[in-house]
Design an enzyme around this catalytic site. Sequence first.
Site, short mmCIF file in Angstrom:
data_model
loop_
_atom_site.label_atom_id
_atom_site.label_comp_id
_atom_site.label_asym_id
_atom_site.label_seq_id
_atom_site.Cartn_x
_atom_site.Cartn_y
_atom_site.Cartn_z
N TYR A 108 56.73 46.27 -21.50
CA TYR A 108 55.58 46.82 -22.57
C TYR A 108 56.51 47.44 -23.92
CZ TYR A 108 51.56 45.25 -20.11
OH TYR A 108 50.77 44.37 -19.48
N SER A 153 38.73 45.62 -24.65
CA SER A 153 37.35 46.06 -25.18
C SER A 153 37.70 47.24 -25.83
CB SER A 153 36.59 46.44 -23.63
OG SER A 153 37.18 47.57 -23.13
N HIS A 156 42.95 45.70 -20.90
CA HIS A 156 42.65 45.80 -19.49
C HIS A 156 43.83 44.90 -18.62
CE1 HIS A 156 38.78 47.62 -19.44
NE2 HIS A 156 38.54 47.07 -20.70
N LEU A 160 46.94 41.70 -18.78
CA LEU A 160 47.59 40.51 -19.21
C LEU A 160 48.16 39.93 -17.96
CD1 LEU A 160 50.36 40.62 -22.01
CD2 LEU A 160 50.81 39.25 -19.86
N LEU A 207 33.70 50.41 -19.32
CA LEU A 207 32.66 50.55 -20.43
C LEU A 207 33.21 49.83 -21.80
CD1 LEU A 207 31.61 54.11 -20.18
CD2 LEU A 207 30.40 51.96 -19.58
#
Length: 205
Positions: A166, A95, A120, A122, A109
């Site tokens: 990551y 988002s 948010h 994976l 939000l």
Amino acid sequence: MSALSALPFLKPVHLRSPRSSPGGQRRHTLPASEFRCLSPEDAISVFEIEREAFISVSGDCPLHLDEIRHFLNLCPELSLGWFEEGRLVAFIIGSLWDQDRLSQAALTLHKPRGTVVHIHVLAVHRTFRQQGKGSILMWRYLQYLRCLPFARRALLMCEDFLVPFYQKCGFEALGPCQVTVGDLAFIEMQHPVRGHAFMRRNSGC
């Protein structure tokens, strides 16, 4: 034309399933694969994969079913699913956020005027793990973001043990995240996203 259909590296890639050759030997080809943005109709499949992936590790899911539906209704263009023969095998949901760092409010939000993509979650279906699919999907997702004119950075939060994964995807650690979930603490990580004009000149976006 949607943003997704305009990007050659995110167009559906259809590969024929294995079948017998004239000589009787089976061809070693991959099943049909497709990368596309998710829709609210995919929410249950998304949640089933996420629930299995996270509850056994942390006891909770980053997004619950109603939150998945919420984001897939508000900003489906910031999601990406990997389907094989019509079956969802991995996904990312994002988002937009409008601050330099994530806060507790970022969990629920979507800020339509934001320039930061908050990733948010994976997750990869258990049958398809340890095959590099998470890294491939993240690479495709970041390439997609680079062709969105409003995207400047990608942010995510993860537990310590996921930081090396990551980092291999190109993210850098910013330090402890302000967000907590129960007893869990997180590291916040970022990845720069290049502007639309650069990618249009260099990759045909």
